[in-house]
Each structure stands twice: as structure tokens, then as C-alpha cells.
Scaffold this active site. Sequence first.
Site, short mmCIF file in Angstrom:
data_model
loop_
_atom_site.label_atom_id
_atom_site.label_comp_id
_atom_site.label_asym_id
_atom_site.label_seq_id
_atom_site.Cartn_x
_atom_site.Cartn_y
_atom_site.Cartn_z
CG HIS A 13 6.08 -56.11 -59.43
ND1 HIS A 13 6.00 -55.90 -60.79
CD2 HIS A 13 7.41 -56.32 -59.18
CE1 HIS A 13 7.20 -55.97 -61.33
NE2 HIS A 13 8.07 -56.22 -60.37
CE LYS A 47 12.74 -56.27 -53.80
NZ LYS A 47 12.70 -54.93 -54.42
NE ARG A 72 11.70 -58.97 -56.08
CZ ARG A 72 10.44 -59.20 -55.76
NH1 ARG A 72 10.10 -60.41 -55.29
NH2 ARG A 72 9.51 -58.27 -55.89
CE1 TYR A 111 9.36 -55.99 -67.26
CE2 TYR A 111 7.73 -55.90 -65.52
CZ TYR A 111 9.03 -56.11 -65.94
OH TYR A 111 10.00 -56.43 -65.03
NE ARG A 138 11.81 -59.45 -60.92
CZ ARG A 138 10.78 -59.84 -60.17
NH1 ARG A 138 10.49 -61.12 -60.07
NH2 ARG A 138 10.05 -58.96 -59.51
CG HIS A 160 16.43 -57.44 -62.27
ND1 HIS A 160 15.80 -58.03 -61.20
CD2 HIS A 160 15.76 -56.28 -62.48
CE1 HIS A 160 14.82 -57.26 -60.77
NE2 HIS A 160 14.76 -56.20 -61.54
#
Length: 346
Positions: free
Chosen positions: A296, A189, A165, A305, A273, A270
Site C-alpha cells: 500500500h 502497482k 494481489r 483493517y 488477501r 482478494h
Amino acid sequence: MSEAGKAGAQAASGPAQDFRRISAFLDAQAAEAGSARNTLLAYGRDLRDFADWMAGHGLSLQIVSRDDIEDYLGFCDAQGLSRATRARRLSAIRQITRFAQSEGWREDDPAVRISGPGRAQRLPRTLSRDEINAMFAALPQVGRNPVERARNLALFEMLYATGMRVSELVELPVASCRGNPELLLIRGKGGKERMVPLSPPARRALTAWLEQRDNAGGDSSFGKLVEGRGARWLFPAASAEGHMTRQAFHGLTGQIAAAAGIAPDRVSPHVIRHAFATHLLEGGADLRAIQTLLGHADLGTTEIYTHVLDARMRDLVLNHHPLARKGADGGNDADENDKKDGEEDA
């Protein structure tokens, strides 16, 4: 609740009290849930908007009802806010009304049964391998001096090599990047940590950038920055934090895209990414490995994806297979399908 009842309750619990409760909620999210800074900022923006709306209607967190919250969501819709934004705001409201009940500020949770607008199923934007290569080729054209060009190359190489990120990349401590590492420890995160590998080109770009960074003279503006508040960061900058900001990197990717002949509004950190993940999947990488690399929490987030690949395969067949280009009746089925898809997207 009657208007008189609402007015009486509001007198005891006005806008100032609501803002204090929002602040308490954000503090609890930071301490107990380990929410990331950007998540807390988003919660704060959404809840301040909700609090302002409540204040304008004589309401507060203590007395707001399900009908009131639905009226607010209708107000957001009338403002033209996207489905994703309205869904995010409802999520923030659900969080704080649940918190209000648990703290004893009210006896019920008025948002618990509200069904949200949901999110549109939209495939992530990405770039082809040729477009990524074109951006790499354009990098020497972007930057005012060798120091900036070395920094730009390191940023772009590390982003595409790891799928980090943008906040994770610009907040890398320089100490974690020394010694020509093959792996980097990333804090993502919620403070969760993961290891990501660096490709040989990314390691070379990182080494070249560290050499430029470490040898910057103290008399230069950049040298003073490295020796000052930017000393701890891999990518120091004249910002409040001392490192390059997400906004500055977003602008940089736009410059690189323009130099490569790609529309800048198609490119962001992004999007790169997304390209990292999509190209790995195209190359046969395991979905769970990609999940780990991207950080994730849920495999379902990574599975999007696979739909990107499905869309690409469909486009390949419709636009390049000789029989698909011309239907049995002599018409162009692919063009007709593309037209229908465009109408649906609109």
C-alpha cells in the site's frame, strides 16, 4: 456554449479525435505516471463510456462543460451504477480534463470543481482462521490429477502467506522462485518492488510444485505448455499471456470454498488477501509492517483493517458476553442492535 457553437466545434473535434486523445492520455499515464496495466484498462473503459455519451450529445473533450459532466454523472446514477463506480468515472474524467488543459487542447479544466459522490465506507470482506483452515483441508479434493493439486496448494499457500494481489501471484516468473527462497521480490502497482517473506508451509508447497512442474513430460499437454510460452511463468496456463489468468484463479478459489462448505460468493483471491492482513493484525503485527507487505502506498488504506477488528470485537461482545445478551429490562439488546445494523446496511 450555444448549440450552434457546439456543433461547429464538434465538426473539428469529433468522436474519432476524442478516442485519439484518450489513447494519448493513456500512453502518457503509462510512460510518466507508471500506471499499472489494470489501472490503464479501467481508465480506458470509463473514458470510452464517457466519450460515447459525449458523441451522442454532440460534445467532445474540447468543448464539454462542467454542467455537461454533471449531466453525465446523473446519467450514470440513473443507470443504477454504484457510488464507487461513479466516483471512479469522475476520477478518470478529472484526470483527462486536467491532461487536456496541460496539452493545450482547451483553456480550462471543467471538472476541477465537481464534487463526486464519494465512496461508501465499507469494511473489506474477510474470512476467519477456521474458514481458512477449512479451505486448506479441502484442497486435496480440488484438482483432476497430482499436478493440478500441487499447483493449487502452492497458489493458496503463497497467497495466504504473502497477501499478494492476484495479478502479482499469477505473473510470478519461475526464475524468481527457485532455490527455496525465504523472500520473494514482488513487482506491484506502478512497477514498485517489495520483498515478502514465505512461510515454511508455503516454501514446501512451492518446492513440491516446482518438482511437478519441472518433471512434466513433454508429451503431455502440460509438458508442452511448460516448454512453450508458459516456460517463464511459475504458473503456466493456456492463456494469451502464457500464465494463469486472474479469472481462472478466482474460479479456483470458488471451487475450494465450495469443497470447504463455504459459500463461493464469499471467497475470492482478494478476500484471502484481506484475511492475511486481518489475521496478522489480530496477531499483534505492526500496521506499517502490514502496509509494506501489502504494497500500500498510503497507510490510510491499511488502517481499514483496524475497523475490521473493531467490528469483530463488537460482534464478540454482543453475541457471547452473558450480560450483553440480556438487557436490564429483560429484552435482548444484542438482537435489537443487530436488527438496527441490518437496517442500516440495507
